[in-house]
Enzyme design. Sequence first.
Site, PDB file in Angstrom:
ATOM      1  N   GLY A 151      13.529  48.564  80.745  1.00  0.00           N
ATOM      2  CA  GLY A 151      14.397  49.751  79.982  1.00  0.00           C
ATOM      3  C   GLY A 151      15.814  49.716  80.946  1.00  0.00           C
ATOM      4  N   GLU A 261      31.206  47.073  77.266  1.00  0.00           N
ATOM      5  CA  GLU A 261      30.223  47.360  76.416  1.00  0.00           C
ATOM      6  C   GLU A 261      30.210  48.762  76.151  1.00  0.00           C
ATOM      7  OE1 GLU A 261      25.434  46.476  76.086  1.00  0.00           O
ATOM      8  OE2 GLU A 261      26.397  46.069  78.056  1.00  0.00           O
ATOM      9  N   ARG A 287      31.323  64.326  42.849  1.00  0.00           N
ATOM     10  CA  ARG A 287      30.179  64.950  42.593  1.00  0.00           C
ATOM     11  C   ARG A 287      30.217  66.293  42.129  1.00  0.00           C
ATOM     12  NH1 ARG A 287      25.049  64.249  40.506  1.00  0.00           N
ATOM     13  NH2 ARG A 287      23.441  65.523  41.481  1.00  0.00           N
ATOM     14  N   GLN A 355      23.261  64.328  54.119  1.00  0.00           N
ATOM     15  CA  GLN A 355      22.907  65.716  53.674  1.00  0.00           C
ATOM     16  C   GLN A 355      23.793  65.978  52.372  1.00  0.00           C
ATOM     17  OE1 GLN A 355      20.212  67.360  54.411  1.00  0.00           O
ATOM     18  NE2 GLN A 355      20.327  69.460  53.080  1.00  0.00           N
ATOM     19  N   HIS A 357      25.424  63.893  50.505  1.00  0.00           N
ATOM     20  CA  HIS A 357      24.992  62.997  49.491  1.00  0.00           C
ATOM     21  C   HIS A 357      23.761  63.450  48.637  1.00  0.00           C
ATOM     22  CE1 HIS A 357      28.237  60.311  51.179  1.00  0.00           C
ATOM     23  NE2 HIS A 357      28.014  59.566  49.895  1.00  0.00           N
ATOM     24  N   GLY A 358      22.979  64.284  49.236  1.00  0.00           N
ATOM     25  CA  GLY A 358      21.595  64.677  48.652  1.00  0.00           C
ATOM     26  C   GLY A 358      20.614  63.356  48.426  1.00  0.00           C
ATOM     27  N   GLY A 359      19.919  63.322  47.379  1.00  0.00           N
ATOM     28  CA  GLY A 359      18.857  62.399  47.155  1.00  0.00           C
ATOM     29  C   GLY A 359      19.479  60.913  47.185  1.00  0.00           C
ATOM     30  N   THR A 384      21.430  54.476  77.836  1.00  0.00           N
ATOM     31  CA  THR A 384      21.006  55.782  77.123  1.00  0.00           C
ATOM     32  C   THR A 384      21.739  57.095  77.485  1.00  0.00           C
ATOM     33  OG1 THR A 384      19.335  56.712  78.858  1.00  0.00           O
ATOM     34  CG2 THR A 384      18.590  54.755  77.044  1.00  0.00           C
TER      35      THR A 384
END
Length: 398
Positions: A151, A261, A287, A355, A357-359, A384
């Site tokens: 790790g 990095e 939309r 969210q 953008h919906g489906g 991390t």
Amino acid sequence: MSIVDTPERRQLRELTRAFVTREVLPHLDDWERAGEVPRALHATAAKLGLLGIGFPESVGGSGGDLLDTIIVTEEVIRSGGSSGLVAALFTHGIALPHMVAAAGARTGGSLGGRLGSTPSPADDGLIERYVRPTLAGTMIGALAITEPDGGSDVAGIRTTARRDGDHYVVNGSKTYITSGHRADFVTTAVCTDFPGSGELTLLVVDKGSPGFTVGRRLEKLGWHCSDTAELSFADVRVPVANRIGAENTGFLAIMQHFAAERLSLATQAYATAQRCVELAVRWCRDRETFGRPLASRQVVRHRLAEMHTRAEAARSYVHAVAARVAAGEPVVTEVAMAKNVAVAACDQVVDQALQLHGGFGCLRDAEVERHYRDARILGIGGGTTEIMNEIIAKGMGL
């Protein structure tokens, strides 16, 4: 004028945007499904000078500093590319700097510095054999540090290298290696004492060396166009001439280049957030629900305003820290904070963008879907979020 908004850097943005529009966007979906980008893309980027940004002309680069590399990374994503594309095309940004630094070359403060030893003919040889061809787009390099059981514990590396005359004999394994399948060579961290001793050395291992095996292609949540591999070493003989810098200077070399990095990952995070804000605004204007555009609703406008604020605040902080790194300031704590700030902003913004953008946002046809998947690795790669918090806490004297 912003430190990153100069006439030269505006031209660099325009060049990068034209490259992405012409060479990337028509093919990116195919590369996502293929699991890699073509080698020819490296050659094209090299001809335009994009592959060499941040590397000195003395080693075959295009010049510039850390801020210039940030401009390119940011514009690749904001032009419709992705952090996965950045990882695949610019892997040399983590595979080459140690060689350049060991040879004593200066790169505007972002990659320079010597790794505890006087530059040697061997270091100069690495420039000719690996750095120049890679920056010319004819070779691909990778960096192999992470191990299956390691790790973020760099000092605990267990891949060993035993000196045998003019060679090192390498045994061990690496995992999660970006561009590991396509790489012609791998800058590899090895332990030159007993496993886990922290006495690390960097060796360049050529693809095709007897005993060096590239394992299965790892299938991932995101970064689909960036190939990722497992590597194994069984009595691989690596010439001493392939050593980067002096023996047992590998840990310092790795630590010295973590700043660049981590700032690259921070840039990918805030740029992804900015791109998702743009996509969400466009979607909410076009939309309609119940006879009205989504953007006409206060709750939607406020959500977009909050997303925009987070993305822009993260961008400003990352730029400020990057300028200090480019100036040679030791800002380890600030780099960790910049990465965490940008990743947090990205996590929140991409979630809200999907969210809104919906489906449709859940379909592969939606660009926001790719960013949603790709964003998850940014809080893991390069250290991390939890490791960054440990660095920050140490900087606070805790």
